[in-house]
Design an enzyme around this catalytic site. Structure first.
Site, PDB file in Angstrom:
ATOM      1  N   LYS A   1     -18.283  53.732 -39.869  1.00 45.55           N
ATOM      2  CA  LYS A   1     -17.970  52.689 -39.842  1.00 45.55           C
ATOM      3  C   LYS A   1     -19.543  50.922 -40.048  1.00 45.55           C
ATOM      4  O   LYS A   1     -19.909  51.751 -39.764  1.00 45.55           O
ATOM      5  CB  LYS A   1     -17.732  52.225 -38.264  1.00 45.55           C
TER       6      LYS A   1
ATOM      7  N   GLU B   1     -30.565  56.010 -32.981  1.00 50.07           N
ATOM      8  CA  GLU B   1     -31.165  55.419 -33.071  1.00 50.07           C
ATOM      9  C   GLU B   1     -31.336  53.667 -33.712  1.00 50.07           C
ATOM     10  O   GLU B   1     -30.314  53.146 -33.469  1.00 50.07           O
ATOM     11  CB  GLU B   1     -31.865  55.615 -34.957  1.00 50.07           C
TER      12      GLU B   1
ATOM     13  N   CYS C   1     -35.020  46.753 -35.780  1.00 54.77           N
ATOM     14  CA  CYS C   1     -35.586  47.707 -34.861  1.00 54.77           C
ATOM     15  C   CYS C   1     -37.031  47.884 -34.305  1.00 54.77           C
ATOM     16  O   CYS C   1     -37.463  48.101 -33.245  1.00 54.77           O
ATOM     17  CB  CYS C   1     -34.836  49.546 -34.881  1.00 54.77           C
TER      18      CYS C   1
ATOM     19  N   GLU D   1     -34.997  42.714 -25.810  1.00 59.32           N
ATOM     20  CA  GLU D   1     -34.971  42.676 -27.190  1.00 59.32           C
ATOM     21  C   GLU D   1     -35.076  40.902 -27.449  1.00 59.32           C
ATOM     22  O   GLU D   1     -33.238  41.202 -27.432  1.00 59.32           O
ATOM     23  CB  GLU D   1     -34.356  44.210 -27.857  1.00 59.32           C
TER      24      GLU D   1
END
Length: 488
Positions: free
Chosen positions: A173, A248, A282, A380
């Site tokens: 996806k 992750e 990330c 973040e």
């Protein structure tokens, strides 16, 4: 206007619906994407399951699987520029980064191509004299791979590569925020010669696509890259099918600079760690933890370089910082900076969106030395925003670095070898870079813990994560089986 299709069972189709994709650099609609809904997801998973058990794939030797992956790697390399242009157009990542990164993605497929026939079992020295026991590693089954829009060719390669090397089949996806390069990748994959259904590529929205896929009863493993909140939902969904998961996720990575560091080198690495990819990584080194002895000199040099960063169109090779992918990221940055200023943090440079078309936000540095509880230190941004803290001792630097719920990456800059080893041992992060930052290789595992997830991508271990162990017992005695009511 370009039209993209989904890829299910070796065929391309439009999907149950269509949605618009906007160019982050201009805000204008440039393409129409296929929106997968429940029926499309079911069809993709069914195709993957059929392919998994079909002799064309299940009966293929590991060496033959590797040769197909080598062919895929060659095709990715040949089409790297086209893929890079699509990723730049659909996500706003600058072309100089997408070009280099996607060209390197081929090496990940080559690595797993070579690994395909090196996934070994074992013979056990069993404690029964009339038994021989072996362990076989077999593919786990149908894999649901869910990737975000940033670095998606890379983040899919570290899932597709090991999964196919192990003999699994995949439903991938792509993110609804910029799926174009993955939908184009499906056409490249189709040329490689894999049996139909081995890889299926769809995109769509949460309830009717992502949730259906990750909870599907025929899915055996979910490999997810994204944010912690979505990951929590993925884990809840996996309770429905009891699929194994690898996650992750994001980070709030510390970038630690000691007083003996090479300042120019560390500044350049910090620029790379937070302003490259417009901070949309990330592993972004988003918390600068710097010795108070060199803080002023370091920040002076850093802000000079930040001011000279070339902000512009992402398709221009001269551009160093392009637009953010979504308007939501702009709003997040504005709100977090305002809250951090209210807590006592000071903006040194940047801090407000650029007054122009597109999702542009400048390189930003925030001094939090007088605001240790500022929200910018714990949340973040996924943008080019750096938060700064200073320290007086090694112990304080370590305490500040580990003061996070994340645990993905970290950087240490020092010329002191013994100090470097102490930091390597004590930093709670899945990756520690010493006197460098943001380096990757298919040979090295990558991943974190805490809110940064679990499992590893890259390296041998990630291929083993797509296998399950089967124990095989062979009785070697010709004597009749003794008392059947006593366990052997």
């Amino acid at each position: 206007m370009q039209q993209f299709q989904q890829y299910i069972g070796g065929r391309f189709s439009d999907g149950s619906a269509r949605f618009e994709s906007r160019d982050p650099a201009t805000g204008s609609v440039w393409a129409m994407m296929p929106e997968a809904k429940t029926a499309d997801v079911n069809a993709a998973v069914d195709a993957a399951e059929t392919a998994f058990f079909a002799s064309e794939w299940a009966g293929m030797t590991a060496t033959a699987r590797g040769k197909l992956l080598y062919r895929l790697a060659d095709l990715v390399a040949e089409n790297a520029q086209t893929l890079a242009q699509l990723e730049t157009r659909d996500t706003g990542k600058i072309i100089r980064e997408t070009s280099a990164q996607i060209a390197y993605v081929a090496e990940y497929y080559r690595y797993y191509a070579g690994l395909a026939d090196k996934i070994e079992g074992a013979h056990l020295p069993i404690d029964k004299p009339d038994m021989e026991v072996w362990l076989r590693r077999e593919p786990v089954g149908v894999v649901a791979a869910v990737v975000p829009w940033n670095s998606q060719l890379f983040l899919s390669a570290v899932k597709i590569g090991p999964a196919l090397a192990a003999g699994c089949t995949v439903v991938l996806k792509a993110s609804e925020d910029g799926p174009a390069p993955m939908l184009e990748f499906a056409r490249i994959f189709d040329q490689a010669g894999f049996p139909a259904g081995v890889l299926n590529v769809i995109t769509g929205f949460g309830p009717e696509c992502g949730a259906v896929l990750t909870s599907h009863p025929k899915v055996d493993h979910v490999a997810f890259t994204g944010g912690p909140e979505t990951a929590r939902q993925v884990v809840r969904n996996s309770a429905e099918n009891l699929a194994s998961t690898s996650l992750e996720l994001g980070g709030k990575s510390p970038f630690i600079v000691f007083e003996d560091a090479d300042i120019e080198s560390a500044v350049n690495a910090q620029i790379s760690g937070i302003f490259a990819a417009s901070g949309q990584s990330c592993v972004a080194g988003s918390r600068l933890i710097i010795s108070g002895k060199i803080k002023d000199a370091f920040l002076t040099r850093l802000t000079e370089k930040a001011a000279s960063v070339v902000i512009g169109s992402p398709d221009d090779m001269a551009t160093e910082v392009g637009p953010l992918c979504t308007e939501g990221q702009i709003r997040t940055a504005v709100d977090l900076i305002a809250a951090s200023q209210a807590a006592g943090a000071k903006v040194i440079t940047g801090g407000t969106p650029l007054d122009c078309d597109g999702n542009y936000f400048p390189p930003t540095v925030i001094d939090c030395s007088d605001a240790p509880n500022a929200p910018c230190l714990t949340n973040e941004f996924f943008g080019p925003v750096l938060s700064v803290l200073s320290f007086d001792s090694e112990d304080e630097a370590l305490q500040l670095a580990n003061d996070t719920k994340f645990g993905l990456a970290s950087g240490v800059f020092t010329k002191d070898l013994t100090r470097a080893h102490r930091m390597m041992r004590s930093l709670r992060a899945g990756v520690v870079w010493v006197n460098t930052y943001r380096a990757v290789s298919p040979i090295a595992p990558f991943g974190g813990h805490g809110l940064s997830g679990f499992g590893r991508e890259g390296g041998l271990q990630s291929a083993l994560d797509y296998t399950k162990l089967k124990a095989i017992w062979l009785r070697t005695s010709d004597d009749p089986i003794p008392d059947p009511f006593v366990m052997r």
